[in-house]
Enzyme design. Structure first.
Site, PDB file in Angstrom:
ATOM      1  N   SER A  10       1.961  -3.213  -1.563  1.00 46.68           N
ATOM      2  CA  SER A  10       2.401  -2.309  -0.549  1.00 46.68           C
ATOM      3  C   SER A  10       3.511  -1.728  -1.274  1.00 46.68           C
ATOM      4  O   SER A  10       4.399  -2.912  -1.833  1.00 46.68           O
ATOM      5  CB  SER A  10       2.587  -3.284   1.059  1.00 46.68           C
ATOM      6  OG  SER A  10       3.761  -2.070   1.422  1.00 46.68           O
ATOM      7  N   HIS A  35      -1.107   0.479  -0.229  1.00 47.59           N
ATOM      8  CA  HIS A  35      -1.012   0.409   0.976  1.00 47.59           C
ATOM      9  C   HIS A  35      -0.442   1.286   1.070  1.00 47.59           C
ATOM     10  O   HIS A  35       1.263   1.096   0.864  1.00 47.59           O
ATOM     11  CB  HIS A  35      -1.109  -0.883   0.707  1.00 47.59           C
ATOM     12  CG  HIS A  35      -1.121  -1.510   2.651  1.00 47.59           C
ATOM     13  ND1 HIS A  35      -2.065  -1.377   3.820  1.00 47.59           N
ATOM     14  CD2 HIS A  35      -0.001  -1.535   3.041  1.00 47.59           C
ATOM     15  CE1 HIS A  35      -1.371  -1.397   4.767  1.00 47.59           C
ATOM     16  NE2 HIS A  35      -0.368  -1.308   4.588  1.00 47.59           N
ATOM     17  N   ASP A  37       2.915   2.101   3.940  1.00 43.58           N
ATOM     18  CA  ASP A  37       3.677   1.860   5.372  1.00 43.58           C
ATOM     19  C   ASP A  37       3.889   3.053   5.759  1.00 43.58           C
ATOM     20  O   ASP A  37       4.579   3.925   5.513  1.00 43.58           O
ATOM     21  CB  ASP A  37       4.421   0.600   4.708  1.00 43.58           C
ATOM     22  CG  ASP A  37       3.009  -0.677   4.638  1.00 43.58           C
ATOM     23  OD1 ASP A  37       2.423  -1.022   5.803  1.00 43.58           O
ATOM     24  OD2 ASP A  37       3.731  -1.775   3.582  1.00 43.58           O
ATOM     25  N   MET A  39       5.747   4.130   9.402  1.00 41.49           N
ATOM     26  CA  MET A  39       6.527   3.946   9.917  1.00 41.49           C
ATOM     27  C   MET A  39       7.210   5.232  10.896  1.00 41.49           C
ATOM     28  O   MET A  39       7.985   5.811  10.280  1.00 41.49           O
ATOM     29  CB  MET A  39       6.733   2.088  10.317  1.00 41.49           C
ATOM     30  CG  MET A  39       6.287   1.415   9.123  1.00 41.49           C
ATOM     31  SD  MET A  39       8.117   0.377   8.886  1.00 41.49           S
ATOM     32  CE  MET A  39       7.096  -1.263   7.824  1.00 41.49           C
ATOM     33  N   HIS A  69      -1.492   2.904   5.792  1.00 37.13           N
ATOM     34  CA  HIS A  69      -1.118   2.460   7.514  1.00 37.13           C
ATOM     35  C   HIS A  69      -0.104   2.679   8.546  1.00 37.13           C
ATOM     36  O   HIS A  69       0.733   2.599   7.796  1.00 37.13           O
ATOM     37  CB  HIS A  69      -0.411   0.720   7.081  1.00 37.13           C
ATOM     38  CG  HIS A  69      -0.465   0.068   7.936  1.00 37.13           C
ATOM     39  ND1 HIS A  69       0.621  -1.534   7.803  1.00 37.13           N
ATOM     40  CD2 HIS A  69      -1.114  -0.237   9.397  1.00 37.13           C
ATOM     41  CE1 HIS A  69       0.332  -2.234   9.239  1.00 37.13           C
ATOM     42  NE2 HIS A  69      -0.782  -1.198   9.608  1.00 37.13           N
ATOM     43  N   MET A  71       1.353   3.131  11.464  1.00 29.95           N
ATOM     44  CA  MET A  71       2.831   2.305  12.677  1.00 29.95           C
ATOM     45  C   MET A  71       2.911   2.945  13.132  1.00 29.95           C
ATOM     46  O   MET A  71       4.311   3.556  13.012  1.00 29.95           O
ATOM     47  CB  MET A  71       3.486   1.728  11.698  1.00 29.95           C
ATOM     48  CG  MET A  71       2.385   0.609  11.544  1.00 29.95           C
ATOM     49  SD  MET A  71       3.483  -1.082  10.158  1.00 29.95           S
ATOM     50  CE  MET A  71       2.935  -0.237   8.656  1.00 29.95           C
ATOM     51  N   MET A 140      -3.176  -7.536  11.254  1.00 25.69           N
ATOM     52  CA  MET A 140      -2.083  -8.199  10.873  1.00 25.69           C
ATOM     53  C   MET A 140      -1.540  -9.928  11.041  1.00 25.69           C
ATOM     54  O   MET A 140      -1.968 -10.341  11.367  1.00 25.69           O
ATOM     55  CB  MET A 140      -0.753  -7.022  11.400  1.00 25.69           C
ATOM     56  CG  MET A 140      -0.706  -5.992  11.400  1.00 25.69           C
ATOM     57  SD  MET A 140      -0.942  -5.579   9.877  1.00 25.69           S
ATOM     58  CE  MET A 140       1.067  -5.743   9.220  1.00 25.69           C
ATOM     59  N   GLY A 145       6.162  -4.252  10.584  1.00 21.78           N
ATOM     60  CA  GLY A 145       7.577  -3.157  11.178  1.00 21.78           C
ATOM     61  C   GLY A 145       8.272  -3.217  10.026  1.00 21.78           C
ATOM     62  O   GLY A 145       9.447  -2.441   9.481  1.00 21.78           O
ATOM     63  N   GLY A 148       8.801  -8.587   3.215  1.00 26.42           N
ATOM     64  CA  GLY A 148       9.159  -9.650   3.623  1.00 26.42           C
ATOM     65  C   GLY A 148       8.807 -10.778   4.515  1.00 26.42           C
ATOM     66  O   GLY A 148       9.274 -12.156   4.711  1.00 26.42           O
ATOM     67  N   ASP A 174      -2.452  -8.289   5.986  1.00 25.84           N
ATOM     68  CA  ASP A 174      -1.228  -7.672   5.708  1.00 25.84           C
ATOM     69  C   ASP A 174       0.027  -8.031   6.422  1.00 25.84           C
ATOM     70  O   ASP A 174      -0.277  -8.328   7.535  1.00 25.84           O
ATOM     71  CB  ASP A 174      -1.577  -6.482   5.913  1.00 25.84           C
ATOM     72  CG  ASP A 174      -0.068  -5.008   6.003  1.00 25.84           C
ATOM     73  OD1 ASP A 174       0.689  -5.771   4.473  1.00 25.84           O
ATOM     74  OD2 ASP A 174      -0.321  -4.396   6.302  1.00 25.84           O
ATOM     75  N   GLY A 175       0.835  -8.734   5.599  1.00 29.86           N
ATOM     76  CA  GLY A 175       1.896  -9.586   5.950  1.00 29.86           C
ATOM     77  C   GLY A 175       2.144 -10.645   5.429  1.00 29.86           C
ATOM     78  O   GLY A 175       1.245 -11.607   5.552  1.00 29.86           O
ATOM     79  N   GLY A 176       3.205 -10.607   4.571  1.00 26.20           N
ATOM     80  CA  GLY A 176       3.600 -12.395   4.004  1.00 26.20           C
ATOM     81  C   GLY A 176       2.008 -12.618   2.972  1.00 26.20           C
ATOM     82  O   GLY A 176       1.812 -14.074   2.940  1.00 26.20           O
ATOM     83  N   GLY A 196       2.662  -7.440  -0.069  1.00 19.61           N
ATOM     84  CA  GLY A 196       4.106  -6.532  -0.637  1.00 19.61           C
ATOM     85  C   GLY A 196       4.595  -7.062  -2.411  1.00 19.61           C
ATOM     86  O   GLY A 196       4.394  -7.013  -2.536  1.00 19.61           O
ATOM     87  N   THR A 197       5.768  -7.848  -1.114  1.00 18.96           N
ATOM     88  CA  THR A 197       6.846  -9.209  -1.964  1.00 18.96           C
ATOM     89  C   THR A 197       6.265  -9.426  -2.910  1.00 18.96           C
ATOM     90  O   THR A 197       7.554  -9.528  -4.194  1.00 18.96           O
ATOM     91  CB  THR A 197       7.618  -9.343  -0.868  1.00 18.96           C
ATOM     92  OG1 THR A 197       7.573  -8.994   0.837  1.00 18.96           O
ATOM     93  CG2 THR A 197       9.046  -9.932  -1.444  1.00 18.96           C
TER      94      THR A 197
HETATM   95  O1  LIG Z   1       2.482  -3.202   7.002  1.00 19.21           O
HETATM   96  C1  LIG Z   1       3.644  -4.007   6.600  1.00 19.21           C
HETATM   97  C2  LIG Z   1       5.055  -4.376   8.048  1.00 19.21           C
HETATM   98  O2  LIG Z   1       4.693  -3.738   8.540  1.00 19.21           O
HETATM   99  C3  LIG Z   1       3.040  -4.494   4.963  1.00 19.21           C
HETATM  100  O3  LIG Z   1       1.713  -3.923   4.355  1.00 19.21           O
HETATM  101  C4  LIG Z   1       3.462  -6.061   4.484  1.00 19.21           C
HETATM  102  O4  LIG Z   1       4.461  -6.567   5.379  1.00 19.21           O
HETATM  103  C5  LIG Z   1       3.340  -5.737   3.297  1.00 19.21           C
HETATM  104  O5  LIG Z   1       4.862  -6.347   3.466  1.00 19.21           O
HETATM  105  P1  LIG Z   1       4.875  -8.732   3.017  1.00 19.21           P
HETATM  106  O6  LIG Z   1       3.846  -8.618   1.736  1.00 19.21           O
HETATM  107  O7  LIG Z   1       6.278  -8.305   1.867  1.00 19.21           O
HETATM  108  O8  LIG Z   1       4.527  -9.187   4.227  1.00 19.21           O
HETATM  109 FE   LIG Z   2       0.921  -2.318   5.686  1.00 22.14          FE
END
Ligand SMILES: O=C(CO)[C@H](O)[C@H](O)COP(=O)(O)O
Ligand SMILES: [Fe+2]
Length: 221
Positions: A10, A35, A37, A39, A69, A71, A140, A145, A148, A174-176, A196-197
């Site tokens: 991401s 990916h 994002d 929003m 993605h 959102m 998710m 939103g 990180g 997806d996420g963390g 992502g991070t």
């Molecule tokens: O959809 C997302 C947030 O809504 C991002 O894709 C997701 O947070 C990726 O970032 P990280 O890996 O840093 O969490």
């Molecule tokens: Fe995402």
């Protein structure tokens, strides 16, 4: 065909003023797809970018697989512009959508694959009636939103339920997600990994991408 491990960074927390170079670097380091994002500030309390930016990125990066993605409160509105921008997989949240089947059909007719996403508070069984029309289901693992955030391990039963019931489905998380949380995702049955991070901020992106792909592969039958 059995599902394949795929790592999709991401770019949410990347340097967006330098998006093409950041994206190319991720691809050169082994990313299987990007990916992106999107929003709208309504479905989630944050605002990123829309189809003009995706189209500009596509003009620079001709062949990579792009997932958006979405959102957004009204995913139907952005189907044609995103198809025109060169998106391959259009993943939208089912929560605000009245007629998921109709929107999915529109996505497919526009030439994109269909991804269905659920927020942490949405039951996975709510997707049961739609799985047959989806190419990918996205579970998710943070509240959508922001990048990180901390990984929600309590989402893994959803992934496991999907894998148990749909052995050949592409299941995305997806996420963390990063090297510390990938085992948990892979063991539950996820094969498409958004990160992502953990990837963008890594000193050795290629190593992190490879490590995660290897972990996912080791759990796939
Ligand atoms: O959809 C997302 C947030 O809504 C991002 O894709 C997701 O947070 C990726 O970032 P990280 O890996 O840093 O969490
Ligand atoms: Fe995402």
């Amino acid at each position: 065909m059995s599902v394949q491990p795929k790592i999709g960074p991401s770019i949410l927390n990347a340097d967006l003023s330098n998006l093409a170079a950041e994206s190319q670097k991720l691809l050169d380091n082994g990313a299987d797809y990007l990916h992106l994002d999107v929003m709208d500030g309504t479905f989630v309390p944050n605002l990123t970018f829309g189809h003009p930016m995706v189209k500009s990125l596509r003009n620079k990066i001709k062949t990579a697989f792009f997932e958006t993605h979405m959102m957004v409160q009204n995913p139907e509105q952005w189907i044609e512009p995103m198809a025109d921008a060169g998106v391959n997989l259009y993943t939208f949240h089912v929560e605000p959508v009245q007629d998921v089947v109709r929107v999915s059909r529109q996505v497919r007719e526009s030439g994109m694959k269909v991804g269905l996403a659920i927020k942490p508070g949405t039951e996975v069984q709510d997707l049961e009636k739609y799985v047959s029309i989806a190419d990918v289901v996205l579970v998710m693992t943070v509240e959508p939103g922001f990048g990180g955030q901390s990984f929600m391990a309590d989402m893994m039963p959803k992934v496991k339920w999907l894998r148990d019931n749909y052995p050949s489905l592409d299941i995305e998380v997806d996420g963390g997600v990063g090297p510390k949380t990938i085992h948990c995702c892979a063991e539950a049955g996820a094969n498409m990994i958004v990160s992502g991070t953990a990837v963008v901020g890594a000193s050795d992106q290629a190593q992190v991408i490879k490590e995660m792909r290897d972990v996912v592969r080791s759990y796939l039958k």
